[in-house]
Design a protein around this motif. Structure first.
Motif, PDB file in Angstrom:
ATOM      1  N   LEU A  76       0.932  -1.342   0.005  1.00  0.00           N
ATOM      2  CA  LEU A  76      -0.041  -0.278   0.180  1.00  0.00           C
ATOM      3  C   LEU A  76       0.806   1.278   0.019  1.00  0.00           C
ATOM      4  O   LEU A  76       0.446   2.421   0.078  1.00  0.00           O
ATOM      5  CB  LEU A  76      -0.880   0.225   1.480  1.00  0.00           C
ATOM      6  N   GLY A  77       2.511   0.857   0.428  1.00  0.00           N
ATOM      7  CA  GLY A  77       2.794   2.119  -0.095  1.00  0.00           C
ATOM      8  C   GLY A  77       2.868   2.789   1.689  1.00  0.00           C
ATOM      9  O   GLY A  77       3.123   4.306   1.345  1.00  0.00           O
ATOM     10  N   ILE A  78       2.257   2.866   2.621  1.00  0.00           N
ATOM     11  CA  ILE A  78       2.961   3.143   4.176  1.00  0.00           C
ATOM     12  C   ILE A  78       4.064   2.302   5.061  1.00  0.00           C
ATOM     13  O   ILE A  78       3.947   0.801   4.979  1.00  0.00           O
ATOM     14  CB  ILE A  78       1.357   2.142   4.489  1.00  0.00           C
ATOM     15  N   THR A  79       4.720   2.700   5.652  1.00  0.00           N
ATOM     16  CA  THR A  79       5.719   2.714   6.393  1.00  0.00           C
ATOM     17  C   THR A  79       4.956   2.750   7.874  1.00  0.00           C
ATOM     18  O   THR A  79       4.116   3.030   8.290  1.00  0.00           O
ATOM     19  CB  THR A  79       6.584   3.914   6.561  1.00  0.00           C
ATOM     20  N   VAL A  80       5.221   1.050   8.440  1.00  0.00           N
ATOM     21  CA  VAL A  80       5.250   0.599   9.270  1.00  0.00           C
ATOM     22  C   VAL A  80       6.565   0.281  10.414  1.00  0.00           C
ATOM     23  O   VAL A  80       7.287  -0.746   9.794  1.00  0.00           O
ATOM     24  CB  VAL A  80       4.336  -1.200   9.224  1.00  0.00           C
ATOM     25  N   GLU A  81       6.280   0.752  11.117  1.00  0.00           N
ATOM     26  CA  GLU A  81       8.013   0.344  12.175  1.00  0.00           C
ATOM     27  C   GLU A  81       7.578   0.099  13.801  1.00  0.00           C
ATOM     28  O   GLU A  81       6.684   1.001  13.739  1.00  0.00           O
ATOM     29  CB  GLU A  81       8.522   1.134  12.070  1.00  0.00           C
ATOM     30  N   VAL A  82       8.722  -0.552  14.139  1.00  0.00           N
ATOM     31  CA  VAL A  82       7.928  -1.368  15.949  1.00  0.00           C
ATOM     32  C   VAL A  82       9.298   0.086  16.257  1.00  0.00           C
ATOM     33  O   VAL A  82      10.252  -0.199  16.039  1.00  0.00           O
ATOM     34  CB  VAL A  82       8.203  -2.907  15.643  1.00  0.00           C
ATOM     35  N   ARG A  83       8.691   0.503  17.929  1.00  0.00           N
ATOM     36  CA  ARG A  83       9.118   0.769  18.767  1.00  0.00           C
ATOM     37  C   ARG A  83       9.206  -0.299  20.032  1.00  0.00           C
ATOM     38  O   ARG A  83       8.321  -0.033  20.649  1.00  0.00           O
ATOM     39  CB  ARG A  83       8.898   1.637  18.664  1.00  0.00           C
TER      40      ARG A  83
END
Length: 923
Positions: free
Chosen positions: A89-96
């Motif tokens: 989808l061109g959506i950035t997903v990250e974890v923290r």
């Protein structure tokens, strides 16, 4: 729906299922939503897809959504799953979370993702990061996964307050996910959701409850594995189920039991691995992958595998011993054949008559959808942390403002102004917060930042206690603090397959002084601290089943309709207790034997804890502190120095229900559990530093808000006073009666409850390889410091985390001189290194300290991880380690290190402190 999302859905699974469609419609209409559905129903996509759609449709700025998951392991799994959608989808997903590198955190601040996956504790951190706050203002969605894991504990209370802090700067919708719970509407209110979305279909389960009897074949296996025939029968049946079905998850109720069961199956040559929360991330990932790829047939696990970690398709779930709660059984069995329309199949293998009857009742409750309610809890100590957090954000606030914000959270809706002022009073006394009366403003004081970041987690730091045998003069092992807190002086417990009596609990030194009691009666197994409490409703229905079995077997069978069980096994189970004392849903039985008194009572762990403390209080008043008491799901066991009159004890149960809370609260104040809880509550309030050890903590905070909070926490987690009052009310009305029995020998159920132990450990002396494995596991759990002897870089870690790391060079200066040291040794070394680097002369003691770590670094460079093990063992410094490492490798090294430990303990006085030990060892 956005075109890109339509395409991704088609590629991933064709089309949305009904649950996902309903969630999409509700979220897209602007509502906050609670999604309640079993494992495998597509909850994650139901929650995130409408969020992704809105990000695409509206072009939302980052950070547009926060995804809060209670476990880091779940975060890892989620990231892989959500990144797939993100890429499409061109959506950035990250974890923290806590383990995210400083570099990644800095990058997220400069260029934040559109969806950030965090733990509840991480929310408390990012709210105070100035550079992130402008991005948090963009948050339009907060997704909370596995809500049932948060509602009934203080992590959940902290999360709710932090969501209200977020609501001060952002306007967002809430989306929650949970498996089925007994109080859905309350959980919806807890989350502040507008609607509940549930699947239109009903999940199908098939539960088999088994109580195997040994056969001739089992006798051979028993001899081969040095087990009793009964245990061999259970192992044989367990593996037959695996062979019949294919890929299996085998659940146990504790980590230690998972280890023991895995060890026995491996000794039998079966392809299994173990999975629980105490293992390193690497070990868990390796085990998950082995099952997914078909390298093993079964994964033996604890609650760590209840949640949605991706391990591929599972054909069957086996629960070894009763699951103890309906929610647990459904969550666990739901991992098998979890696709929509499939029947999840689960087997429970019971180990004794009580275990069997309890398993039958739980399986029946599960089929009827009688799930346990999760009980929300607040916490004034959590409120204190919240006040300081708000002040870190805003510097100064009107005194009433934190109170107004807190009351918006469900668990603080009834917060009184007096309780709030009491909390402020503690914070002011601790000099964390100040109050300007003239301007009516709260403000921060020195120490507030340190307090806030030290208490981001409401989970107490798990510290281990040394167990010292006064008979031999040896330290015989260590116990987790969570188990020690339930011990009192005079109690027996099981450790290393033997039973020990507690002579003294030294809080200051974190030391238990014990001697062997040579009796397993009333001994608590060392893993019981992890045991899941059996609820009142389940225990009471076990009582009903026993009553019906005694009057009408056919009617009793009817109570279990739908559960798969053998009539022959049910008859055999009841034959074991027929003609002997047993409790029912209408009868309590007080059974007195020469060495113990057992109150048979089917009210569950927490209600029995309240009744046990009530009776114990009266016994202490009359005879002094000569009894120990332990409450279980179906019995309260008193260890007695003489045979008590059961009629006398019966009289103690006929008390006014209103008096119970007062008596129990007085009794609890004398317990170690109370002191341990109070210490942790006081730290969360900021009244004590994180590293404080106070001998008489209960006197320090008597009649304060800290004492009130301690009792409140104990009532919620351990002691159910309300259910105890209900039992006393039934006795008063005559709907419950008390029978008494005076016996020379304990009945079957009394003996069962008096001798609660780990069946594998108690089946005989541990074999050499088992002892070595336990010793190795203990070394892996040791905390050490990795120190660069060139530049002083250091990092505290557990030995297990260094197992697969190449210990080659310092990450700061590139030096190969990395030493492994005890935290105290590292602390002493660093100032000495500073002197060396500035060319200053060293005193004799400082020179010894310097040379000691240089030698340790040489050993690590030469021998790698084996040197780490040697240096982590008790009483082995660099000189001794060098000698041992030069002669031994592999198992021989472990044997040598064990012998060194024994020798060291024999030749030293046990009361010297750690610094003296280090000096002594290296002279």
């Amino acid at each position: 729906m956005h075109l890109l999302l339509r395409k991704a859905i088609k590629e991933r699974f064709g089309k949305l299922n009904r649950l996902q469609q309903d969630a999409f419609r509700e979220v897209s209409s602007g509502k906050s939503v609670l999604i309640i559905a079993p494992t495998g129903s597509g909850k994650t996509e139901a929650a995130v897809l409408p969020v992704f759609n809105e990000i695409l449709e509206e072009g939302l700025k980052p950070i547009s959504a926060l995804y809060i998951a209670p476990l880091k392991a779940l975060n890892r799994d989620l990231l892989e799953r959500l990144e797939w959608w993100g890429k499409k989808l061109g959506i950035t997903v990250e974890v923290r979370h806590g383990d995210t590198s400083a570099y990644k955190k800095a990058r997220q601040t400069r260029n934040p993702p559109q969806m950030l996956i965090i733990t509840p504790e991480t929310l408390g951190v990012i709210l105070t990061v100035k550079s992130l706050r402008k991005h948090l203002e963009n948050v339009k969605f907060v997704i909370v996964d596995e809500i049932a894991e948060l509602v009934d504990n203080k992590r959940g209370a902290q999360l709710l307050l932090n969501l209200e802090r977020l609501a001060e700067i952002a306007d967002f919708r809430r989306i929650g996910m949970t498996a089925t719970v007994g109080n859905e509407d309350e959980v919806r209110e807890w989350l502040k959701a507008d609607v509940i979305v549930k699947p239109s279909w009903k999940k199908s389960y098939r539960f088999h409850v088994l109580y195997p009897k040994p056969t001739e074949k089992d006798m051979e296996l028993a001899r081969e594995l040095s087990l009793s025939p009964e245990i061999a029968a259970r192992l044989r049946l367990l593996w037959e189920i695996v062979e019949e079905h294919g890929k299996a998850l085998i659940f146990t109720n504790t980590r230690q039991f998972a280890e023991i069961l895995a060890h026995r199956l491996k000794a039998w040559g079966k392809p299994v691995e173990v999975h629980h929360g105490s293992l390193s991330k690497e070990a868990r990932v390796k085990a998950e992958r082995a099952l997914k790829e078909g390298k093993i047939r079964a994964l033996i696990c604890t609650s760590s595998m209840e949640l949605g970690i991706d391990i591929g398709d599972v054909d069957v779930v086996i629960q070894y011993m009763s699951p103890r709660q309906v929610n647990r059984l459904v969550q666990r069995v739901g991992r098998a054949k979890h696709r929509i329309g499939e029947v999840s199949e689960g087997y429970i293998i019971a180990t004794n008559v009580e275990d069997y009857l309890q398993s039958l009742v739980i399986a029946k409750h599960a089929l009827e959808g009688r799930f346990e309610a999760v009980e929300p809890i607040g916490g004034l100590d959590v409120l204190a942390h919240f006040v300081v957090g708000l002040l870190i954000e805003y510097k100064r606030l009107p005194r009433e403002r934190p109170y107004e914000i807190a009351k918006r959270a469900y668990v603080y809706r009834d917060l009184s102004w007096k309780d709030y002022l009491d909390v402020l009073g503690v914070l002011e006394d601790a000099r964390l917060v100040g109050y300007d009366e003239e301007k009516n403003l709260l403000y921060l004081r020195r120490g507030a930042f340190q307090y806030y970041y030290e208490n981001l987690s409401t989970i107490p730091d798990e510290v281990s206690w040394r167990v010292f045998d006064t008979g031999s003069g040896h330290v015989i092992g260590r116990l987790d603090e969570s188990f020690v807190m339930d011990l009192d002086e005079g109690m027996d417990f099981v450790m290393n397959g033997r039973s020990w009596i507690v002579l003294k609990i030294d809080d200051e030194a974190r030391l238990l002084k014990v001697r062997e009691s040579r009796s397993l009666e009333s001994a608590i197994p060392s893993w019981e601290g992890e045991m899941i409490p059996v609820p009142f409703s389940v225990a009471l229905d076990v009582g009903r089943l026993k009553r019906e079995l005694s009057f009408d077997f056919e009617k009793a069978k009817g109570l279990l309709e739908g559960v798969e069980f053998s009539e022959e096994e049910l008859r055999r189970a009841f034959e074991e207790i027929k003609g002997e004392p047993f409790s029912t849903d209408r009868d309590i039985v007080v059974e007195s034997t020469p060495k113990a008194l057992v109150i048979h009572a089917d009210f569950g762990n927490r209600a029995n804890e309240a009744l046990g403390r009530l009776v114990h209080s009266f016994l202490i008043l009359r005879y002094g502190r000569v009894f120990s008491v332990r409450s279980q799901a179906h019995a309260i066991v008193f260890k007695t120095p003489f045979q008590l009159n059961p009629e006398e004890v019966k009289g103690y149960l006929y008390q006014e229900p209103e008096s119970l809370e007062f008596i129990v609260s007085r009794a609890m104040r004398d317990s170690h559990a109370y002191r341990w809880r109070m210490l942790n509550v006081a730290k969360r309030f900021g009244a004590l530093r994180k590293d404080a050890r106070i001998r008489k903590v209960e006197r320090l905070f008597e009649d304060t808000v800290i004492e009130r909070e301690t009792l409140s926490e104990l009532y919620h987690d351990k002691v159910d006073v309300r259910k105890g009052e209900l039992v006393l009310e039934m006795l008063k009305r005559g709907t419950m009666r008390v029978k008494t029995e005076l016996r020379r020998e304990p009945s079957t159920l009394a003996r069962l409850n008096m001798t609660v132990g780990g069946e594998f450990l108690l089946s005989g002396v541990l074999e050499r390889d088992e002892i070595l494995e336990l010793f190795r596991k203990r070394l892996l759990e040791h905390e050490v410091v990795l120190v660069c002897t060139n530049c002083g870089w250091n990092s505290k870690t557990k030995v297990v985390r260094l197992q697969n790391v190449k210990l080659r060079q310092c990450p700061r200066c590139g030096s190969k001189m990395l030493a492994v040291a005890h935290p105290i040794d590292a602390e002493e070394f660093l100032p000495v290194l500073e002197k060396v680097r500035h060319g200053k002369p060293l005193e004799r003691k400082e020179e010894r300290t310097y040379r000691k770590l240089l030698k340790a670094a040489d050993l690590v460079d030469t021998y790698g991880f084996e040197a780490v093990l040697a240096l982590a063992s008790y009483g082995t410094g660099p000189d001794t380690a060098a000698r041992i490492l030069a002669q031994y490798k592999g198992d021989a090294l472990l044997v040598a290190l064990m012998e060194r430990e024994r020798q060291f303990i024999r030749t030293r006085r046990f009361w010297v402190d750690r610094k003296e030990e280090n000096r002594e060892e290296n002279q």
